[in-house]
Design an enzyme around this catalytic site. Structure first.
Site, PDB file in Angstrom:
ATOM      1  N   LYS A  13      20.319 -13.784 105.323  1.00 47.51           N
ATOM      2  CA  LYS A  13      21.504 -14.292 106.019  1.00 47.51           C
ATOM      3  C   LYS A  13      22.191 -15.417 105.246  1.00 47.51           C
ATOM      4  O   LYS A  13      23.406 -15.526 105.272  1.00 47.51           O
ATOM      5  CB  LYS A  13      21.197 -14.704 107.466  1.00 47.51           C
ATOM      6  CG  LYS A  13      20.101 -15.718 107.645  1.00 47.51           C
ATOM      7  CD  LYS A  13      19.773 -15.875 109.106  1.00 47.51           C
ATOM      8  CE  LYS A  13      18.829 -17.041 109.357  1.00 47.51           C
ATOM      9  NZ  LYS A  13      17.573 -17.005 108.554  1.00 47.51           N
ATOM     10  N   ARG A 166       6.292 -19.805 109.190  1.00 47.97           N
ATOM     11  CA  ARG A 166       7.698 -19.639 109.586  1.00 47.97           C
ATOM     12  C   ARG A 166       7.904 -18.332 110.340  1.00 47.97           C
ATOM     13  O   ARG A 166       8.689 -18.263 111.282  1.00 47.97           O
ATOM     14  CB  ARG A 166       8.600 -19.678 108.348  1.00 47.97           C
ATOM     15  CG  ARG A 166       8.724 -21.080 107.788  1.00 47.97           C
ATOM     16  CD  ARG A 166       9.264 -21.056 106.383  1.00 47.97           C
ATOM     17  NE  ARG A 166      10.658 -20.694 106.322  1.00 47.97           N
ATOM     18  CZ  ARG A 166      11.262 -20.256 105.220  1.00 47.97           C
ATOM     19  NH1 ARG A 166      10.581 -20.095 104.105  1.00 47.97           N
ATOM     20  NH2 ARG A 166      12.543 -19.978 105.236  1.00 47.97           N
TER      21      ARG A 166
END
Ligand code: AMP
Length: 214
Positions: A13, A166
């Site tokens: 992204k 994460r």
């Protein structure tokens, strides 16, 4: 254009948002980038955020909220693509009320999706130019020879342990944000696999069509 690019770490992204901002003259607002800048500049906020970031944990929401809101305000609440914010339902609620106070709303939340093994490969082979923030991939987009090798680094949060952490946090805290936007008719699913250009093409048609999925 008021867009959120949403997806797990390593889905691409950041690179897509950066390209979109250059091609469509919209502001790329990346909270990760703003936080790393705060750390490099030695600000108080940077000092507070650093240990969370290096461990691959989420930085406390209020710190990130101020950064994101200042950046949206600075582009007069329009022509922006948010990358990495919101990452929790609380942040999604903050963003909605912040925008509604300015009597605007997001056009769409574009959710990029790729299989988990692709994410781990992309993150562990990601390298970053610490001066420009440009991302590279050791196999598909190696840093050019013209760039000083000393400027090419691996982010601490791209080390294997931090990557796993994460991804866990993404599953627990960030993934539910997708359903939050879907319930509000704002989510557009985008297939994030394939070449960079293919994914960019899908993002652009989603923006042009402006058709959130039901
Ligand atoms: P990114 O560059 O988007 O992958 O973000 C890097 C790191 O910055 C994340 O792993 C978090 O530690 C922190 N961060 C960025 N955006 C946020 C956010 N919206 N909420 C909390 N932490 C964030």
């Amino acid at each position: 254009m008021r867009i959120v690019l949403f997806g797990p770490p390593g889905v691409g992204k950041g690179s897509q948002a950066r390209f979109l901002s250059q091609r469509e003259q919209v502001e790329h607002i990346s909270t990760g980038h703003l936080l790393r800048h705060a750390i490099r500049s030695g600000t108080e906020l940077g000092a507070k955020a650093q240990s969370y970031m290096e461990a691959g944990k989420l930085v406390p929401g209020p710190l990130v909220r101020a950064l994101a809101e200042d950046a949206v305000r600075a582009c007069d609440y329009d022509r922006f693509v948010l990358d990495g914010y919101p990452r929790t339902i609380e942040q999604a609620e903050w963003l909605a009320s912040f925008l509604s106070e300015a009597e605007v709303a997001l056009d769409a939340v574009l959710s990029l999706q790729v299989p988990n093994e692709v994410i781990v490969d992309r993150l562990s082979k990601r390298r970053v130019n610490r001066k420009t923030g440009e991302n590279y991939h050791l196999d598909f987009k190696p840093p050019p020879e013209s760039v000083d090798a000393a400027d090419i680094i691996q982010r601490k949060d791209d080390m294997p342990e931090a990557i796993l952490h994460r991804l866990e946090i993404y599953q627990e805290e960030t993934h539910p944000v997708q359903a939050w936007y879907r319930d509000r008719g704002m989510l557009v699913d985008i297939d994030g696999s394939g070449t960079f250009e293919e994914v960019y093409g899908r993002i652009l048609s989603a923006i042009r069509e402006g058709q959130p999925s039901s």
